[in-house]
Design a protein around this motif. Structure first.
Motif, mmCIF file in Angstrom:
data_model
loop_
_atom_site.group_PDB
_atom_site.id
_atom_site.type_symbol
_atom_site.label_atom_id
_atom_site.label_comp_id
_atom_site.label_asym_id
_atom_site.label_seq_id
_atom_site.Cartn_x
_atom_site.Cartn_y
_atom_site.Cartn_z
ATOM 1 N N HIS A 419 25.990 85.484 -40.259
ATOM 2 C CA HIS A 419 26.991 84.932 -41.030
ATOM 3 C C HIS A 419 26.532 84.242 -42.213
ATOM 4 O O HIS A 419 25.832 83.175 -41.953
ATOM 5 C CB HIS A 419 28.179 84.427 -40.273
ATOM 6 C CG HIS A 419 28.885 85.173 -38.979
ATOM 7 N ND1 HIS A 419 30.126 84.867 -39.000
ATOM 8 C CD2 HIS A 419 28.411 85.812 -38.123
ATOM 9 C CE1 HIS A 419 30.323 85.911 -37.885
ATOM 10 N NE2 HIS A 419 29.235 86.384 -37.237
ATOM 11 N N LEU A 420 26.896 84.783 -43.398
ATOM 12 C CA LEU A 420 26.391 84.244 -44.559
ATOM 13 C C LEU A 420 27.537 83.683 -45.453
ATOM 14 O O LEU A 420 28.467 84.307 -45.705
ATOM 15 C CB LEU A 420 25.607 85.001 -45.303
ATOM 16 C CG LEU A 420 24.287 85.537 -44.854
ATOM 17 C CD1 LEU A 420 23.888 86.627 -45.697
ATOM 18 C CD2 LEU A 420 23.321 84.470 -44.396
ATOM 19 N N LEU A 421 27.714 82.255 -45.728
ATOM 20 C CA LEU A 421 28.550 81.562 -46.987
ATOM 21 C C LEU A 421 27.982 82.205 -48.313
ATOM 22 O O LEU A 421 26.805 81.773 -48.442
ATOM 23 C CB LEU A 421 28.797 80.441 -46.762
ATOM 24 C CG LEU A 421 29.701 79.882 -47.707
ATOM 25 C CD1 LEU A 421 31.013 80.420 -47.815
ATOM 26 C CD2 LEU A 421 29.616 78.176 -47.537
ATOM 27 N N MET A 422 28.845 82.683 -49.034
ATOM 28 C CA MET A 422 28.301 83.044 -50.534
ATOM 29 C C MET A 422 29.131 82.316 -51.445
ATOM 30 O O MET A 422 30.349 82.849 -51.483
ATOM 31 C CB MET A 422 28.124 84.725 -50.747
ATOM 32 C CG MET A 422 27.295 85.213 -49.846
ATOM 33 S SD MET A 422 27.723 87.117 -49.406
ATOM 34 C CE MET A 422 27.264 87.665 -51.114
ATOM 35 N N GLU A 423 28.738 81.598 -52.409
ATOM 36 C CA GLU A 423 29.358 80.800 -53.237
ATOM 37 C C GLU A 423 28.742 80.926 -54.635
ATOM 38 O O GLU A 423 27.674 81.025 -54.821
ATOM 39 C CB GLU A 423 29.213 79.046 -52.925
ATOM 40 C CG GLU A 423 29.500 79.193 -51.304
ATOM 41 C CD GLU A 423 29.443 77.404 -51.095
ATOM 42 O OE1 GLU A 423 30.178 76.700 -51.239
ATOM 43 O OE2 GLU A 423 27.927 77.246 -50.541
ATOM 44 N N PRO A 424 29.938 80.905 -55.755
ATOM 45 C CA PRO A 424 29.532 81.218 -57.265
ATOM 46 C C PRO A 424 28.573 79.865 -57.502
ATOM 47 O O PRO A 424 29.195 78.732 -57.160
ATOM 48 C CB PRO A 424 30.443 81.305 -57.800
ATOM 49 C CG PRO A 424 31.771 80.849 -56.867
ATOM 50 C CD PRO A 424 31.312 81.051 -55.611
ATOM 51 N N LEU A 425 27.814 79.962 -58.461
ATOM 52 C CA LEU A 425 27.004 78.724 -59.217
ATOM 53 C C LEU A 425 27.430 78.973 -60.496
ATOM 54 O O LEU A 425 27.574 79.775 -61.267
ATOM 55 C CB LEU A 425 25.568 78.751 -58.616
ATOM 56 C CG LEU A 425 25.363 78.570 -57.391
ATOM 57 C CD1 LEU A 425 23.596 78.593 -56.944
ATOM 58 C CD2 LEU A 425 25.597 77.097 -56.784
ATOM 59 N N PRO A 426 26.845 77.709 -61.552
ATOM 60 C CA PRO A 426 27.067 77.498 -62.984
ATOM 61 C C PRO A 426 26.264 78.696 -63.541
ATOM 62 O O PRO A 426 25.133 78.881 -62.888
ATOM 63 C CB PRO A 426 26.775 76.239 -63.019
ATOM 64 C CG PRO A 426 27.183 75.311 -61.947
ATOM 65 C CD PRO A 426 26.632 76.363 -60.904
ATOM 66 N N PRO A 427 26.369 79.106 -64.463
ATOM 67 C CA PRO A 427 25.505 79.981 -65.247
ATOM 68 C C PRO A 427 24.219 79.479 -65.381
ATOM 69 O O PRO A 427 23.947 78.381 -65.656
ATOM 70 C CB PRO A 427 26.463 80.071 -66.799
ATOM 71 C CG PRO A 427 27.674 80.117 -66.331
ATOM 72 C CD PRO A 427 27.782 78.750 -65.298
ATOM 73 N N GLY A 428 23.033 80.369 -65.099
ATOM 74 C CA GLY A 428 21.913 80.004 -65.360
ATOM 75 C C GLY A 428 21.024 79.256 -63.973
ATOM 76 O O GLY A 428 20.001 79.075 -63.979
ATOM 77 N N SER A 429 21.892 79.366 -62.997
ATOM 78 C CA SER A 429 21.490 78.818 -61.633
ATOM 79 C C SER A 429 20.689 79.666 -60.849
ATOM 80 O O SER A 429 19.758 79.154 -60.102
ATOM 81 C CB SER A 429 22.612 78.427 -60.743
ATOM 82 O OG SER A 429 23.356 77.419 -61.242
ATOM 83 N N GLY A 430 20.591 80.959 -61.232
ATOM 84 C CA GLY A 430 19.965 81.993 -60.550
ATOM 85 C C GLY A 430 20.526 82.277 -59.019
ATOM 86 O O GLY A 430 21.360 82.051 -58.701
ATOM 87 N N LEU A 431 19.508 82.738 -58.140
ATOM 88 C CA LEU A 431 20.173 82.754 -56.686
ATOM 89 C C LEU A 431 19.334 81.759 -55.629
ATOM 90 O O LEU A 431 18.121 81.701 -55.942
ATOM 91 C CB LEU A 431 19.593 84.382 -56.252
ATOM 92 C CG LEU A 431 20.268 84.918 -55.054
ATOM 93 C CD1 LEU A 431 21.636 85.116 -55.217
ATOM 94 C CD2 LEU A 431 19.415 86.320 -54.711
#
Length: 861
Positions: A419-431
């Motif tokens: 189970h993985l929680l996937m969250e958006p990050l600010p532009p330029g943060s990468g993975l």
């Protein structure tokens, strides 16, 4: 011993490699002075570099002066290889920025200057080719101060040092105090100011004629400061190369020393090399401050920090174009893919990927010159003649809101759930990939395996199949079987979890953006602003810089990629466009791109979102949207409002809430209106505004042209001569020209003349030949009238103003009108006159061919 790593940087053809050659020759390291044009320069060691006369790979040379050892690191000057330059900047103690005395500050010079600022590198400036330039030293120094920094100071030795000390005292507090106390400033204090980037020493000369070289070397000896190095070992890797099948890790030792047989991350250093040109020595120890190449290391990568050093920051420059590798008939694609991965390791900007569905290799590059060099390198290294198809924009994808992805892999005698929680990050943060799972739930070894597998794969999105970025993936829970779980099971479960989460999330298509600086002559401002608006660029108000206009902003790469050619064309080579990669932001034409790429996530079996469960001794597939109901674990994370992705609100607890989902939605719709979203839009998010504005649609109805009469008369040579004899005659000629222009262009023309030439208390308006001729009131200027009328008309119509009055420019643009310079308008009028004359001649010829012509047949009848 004082050890310094000095980087040689410049715009292409500024003479950077020639200067390196001159410094090595003057210092006594070279007995013969090589030349780039004769293909015998000391640092251009690769056959490709010598054949093309440009630096492609960063090369080093060791130079000794008195009690100091300097390592010159020659970097590429071409924009396509600027990523190689950026990697080299991370290990510099100071840099020499070479400026062409013929061309001055060029577009790529400003990019390099920003990179040097980002890495906080002290800079010495050397203005080259002073023996053949027509530009004076004072002019070039003013340009350097205006375009780069006002802290650039002429360090040419003089007998009277007082003016020199006075200029330095204004730039740094320590130098000011020293000058006020003693009337002088010591080299030590100046050196400290140089290391803090409070002053940039500037020297003038000619590398080819060996003038100014001794002064530059003396300045480096006096003012370049070596950093302090600790006793504990540390190093920074800046590139990987392969020589005769031997993998070499090039690094700068930043602490302690590196010895042969030393162990780094479980691997032993089998040999050390200190390069100087194509030759090298093999010492047993490399002390701090040295650039060394270590053999025996297979896990290192460019940008890596070793020992006390941390990994470097993400590069500012990144490729934005993608090409498909075209292989000769019979070439094994898998073998070539492995070879390309070796090249990617040496140059991370290549970004090699393999599409298993089509069996094609994709390569991301900086530009066409790099493409040509890569083709030559592949032929040299692997003996394969390849080609590349037309480049396309390298898109990316991200998500709009948090989501949980679940992956289950349980064929017979296998078991894993993730189970993985996937969250958006600010532009330029990468993975970003991490774990928030207790070891009581899932053993540490299994967690490390999951994270390792997630790091190793390039995860692609569900809109276009482009790589995913600006997202955080957190392992929240998982489950293994004591008997049946194997390592590959968690790899399958983790990949499926990512994919399932992407299918559930609101995906956003991202495209690369440039930050640009456009510097053009003032008369072309209107044309430039119109172009930028059509590109969907966002830019600040134009600024005036001597005879030029400077516009700064950002725009999509897809729209601006080839604009430098247009700028050079319409400004006749006087314009300058500087572009730097800014980052990835929401695509301005996402629907169009998604439709053209036509990626189908359901048919991508290599990146499936479905899971495998087991029942009655056999495995069976479960579609991604049903996996949650089959899962064996609870994630411990829930979302409010599962009706649509746009309504998800993240929460780690589902205890008491003030209102249920239906009530919250009713409140939302009463406030903002009913939600009505198409299935395609549901896959994408309403993202924060990107750094640009779409061009406004052109207003309907006629186009209005406002003409500043006397400004045009005294700008056009033929009217100016007529006005010298008779001003009324000049006005009449202009009116006649505009009448013809209006009849041909079908636009509304308003010609305005100032009151100071025509007396009268009231404004007069005449209608002549279809155009309106306005004579302003005695206290009213043409500028005032045009500003007022353009403001009113621009609300409903497209308005153009013909004038070369620079003061009027900003107001006109602020009113929403387009400005046309007198020179540009003259070309338009002349072109219209030529077209009118051509139509008249064509009609006359047509009439002669149809009237009164007798034609005889073969019999003479």
């Amino acid at each position: 011993m004082k050890r310094l790593v000095i980087g040689m940087t410049a715009h292409v053809d500024a003479g950077k490699t020639t200067l390196s050659e001159a410094m090595l020759y003057v210092s006594g390291e070279l007995r013969k002075l090589g030349r780039v044009d004769k293909r015998d320069s000391f640092l251009d060691t690769h056959a490709i570099e010598r054949s093309r006369g440009i630096t492609v790979f960063a090369k080093q040379a060791v130079m000794r002066l008195e009690d100091a050892e300097y390592t010159l690191l020659d970097t590429p000057g071409h924009t396509d290889f600027s990523a190689e330059t950026e990697r080299a900047l991370s290990v510099l103690d100071c840099a020499i920025l070479v400026i062409s005395g013929i061309d001055g500050v060029q577009s790529h010079t400003e990019t390099i200057w920003r990179l040097l600022g980002r890495y906080n590198t002290p800079v010495f400036v050397f203005v080259n080719k002073m023996d053949i330039t027509a530009l004076g030293r004072d002019f070039l120094l003013r340009e350097l101060k205006a375009k780069l920094s006002d802290r650039i100071t002429d360090f040419t030795p003089r007998e009277d040092r007082s003016p020199f000390y006075e200029s330095l005292a204004d730039l740094d507090e320590d130098m000011m105090n020293s000058f006020l106390e003693t009337g002088e400033i010591s080299d030590e204090i100046i050196g400290e100011a140089v290391s803090r980037r409070n002053v940039f020493p500037c020297y003038f000369g000619s590398a080819l004629k060996l003038t100014g070289i001794k002064e530059l070397l003396s300045g480096i000896s006096a003012y370049a400061k070596a950093p302090g190095y600790g006793e504990e070992f540390g190093a920074r890797v800046y590139k990987i190369t392969t020589e005769n099948n031997l993998r070499l890790t090039h690094m700068k030792i930043t602490g302690g020393s590196l010895k042969v047989r030393s162990e780094i991350d479980g691997e032993k250093v089998t040999a050390l090399r200190i390069y100087s040109g194509a030759k090298f020595t093999s010492p047993d120890t490399a002390p701090a401050g040295t650039l060394a190449a270590a053999a025996g290391l297979t896990k290192t990568y460019a940008g890596q920090g070793i020992g006390t050093e941390k990994d470097g920051a993400s590069p500012m420059l990144t490729p934005v174009l993608s090409y498909r590798l075209v292989l000769p008939q019979g070439t094994d694609v898998h073998t070539m893919y492995k070879n390309m991965l070796l090249l990617e390791e040496e140059d991370p900007t290549l970004r090699v990927s393999f599409d298993s569905r089509s069996g094609e290799i994709q390569v991301s590059l900086m530009g066409k010159i790099q493409l040509e060099i890569l083709t030559a390198v592949i032929k040299e290294r692997f003996g394969t003649e390849v080609s590349f198809d037309r480049g396309s924009i390298a898109y990316r994808e991200t998500i709009a809101a948090p989501v949980v992805g679940i992956g289950h892999y349980e064929p017979l005698r296998h078991y894993a759930e993730v189970h993985l929680l996937m969250e958006p990050l600010p532009p330029g943060s990468g993975l970003v990939i991490c774990s928030d799972c207790s070891e009581d739930i899932l053993d540490r070894n299994w967690q490390r395996l999951i994270l390792s597998n997630l790091h190793d794969k390039t995860h692609i999105g569900v809109l276009t199949g482009s790589p995913v970025t600006d997202m955080k993936i957190t392992l929240v829970t998982g489950k293994a079987h004591l008997k049946h779980t194997e390592g590959g099971d968690f790899r399958q479960a983790a990949y499926r979890a990512v994919r399932m989460g992407l299918r559930c999330a609101e995906s956003v298509l991202l495209e690369p953006f440039y930050s640009f600086t456009l510097r053009i002559p003032r008369e072309f401002t209107g044309r430039a602003i119109n172009d930028l608006q059509q590109m969907g660029a966002e830019f600040s108000s134009p600024e005036t810089e001597e005879e030029n206009t400077v516009i700064k902003g950002s725009a999509p790469v897809s729209e601006m990629a080839d604009y430098h050619t247009s700028v050079s064309g319409y400004t006749k080579g006087k314009g300058q466009l500087t572009c730097v990669f800014k980052g990835y932001y929401p695509c301005h034409n996402a629907d169009e791109v998604i439709e053209n790429i036509a990626y189908d996530p359901d048919s991508d079996l290599e990146n499936t979102a479905d899971s495998v469960f087991c029942a009655h001794g056999a495995g069976f597939g479960v579609k991604w949207d049903e996996v949650k109901s089959y899962a064996h674990l609870e994630s411990g994370i829930s979302f409010k409002g599962e009706e649509s992705a746009a309504e998800k609100a993240f929460s780690r607890t589902v205890s008491s809430v003030p209102a249920d989902d239906d009530e919250l939605m009713a409140i939302f719709e009463r406030t903002y209106g009913k939600i009505d979203r198409s299935p395609r839009a549901a896959m994408r998010r309403e993202y924060e505004p990107p750094p640009r504005s779409k061009p406004k649609p052109l207003p309907k109805g006629p186009t209005y042209l406002l003409v500043d009469g006397y400004n045009i008369i005294f700008s056009w040579e033929e009217l100016k001569k007529a006005a010298a004899d008779n001003l009324d005659l000049a006005r009449s000629k202009l009116i006649q020209l505009l009448c013809n222009y209006r009849g041909y262009k079908k636009c509304e023309v308003i010609l305005v003349f100032d009151a100071y030439k025509v007396k009268g208390e009231h404004r007069e308006v005449e209608k002549t030949g279809g155009i309106s001729v306005v004579y302003t009131k005695e206290a009213e200027t043409a500028d005032m009238y045009i500003e007022k009328v353009s403001h009113e008309l621009a609300k409903d119509f497209r308005v153009r103003v013909a004038t070369s009055d620079g003061a009027e420019q900003v107001i006109i643009l602020g009113n929403g009108a387009y400005r046309v310079s007198a020179a540009e308008f003259y070309e338009e009028v002349k072109a219209a006159e030529a077209e009118i004359q051509k139509l008249i001649e064509d009609n006359a010829n047509k009439g002669r061919n149809t009237q009164g012509i007798k034609v005889k047949n073969k019999k003479g009848e």
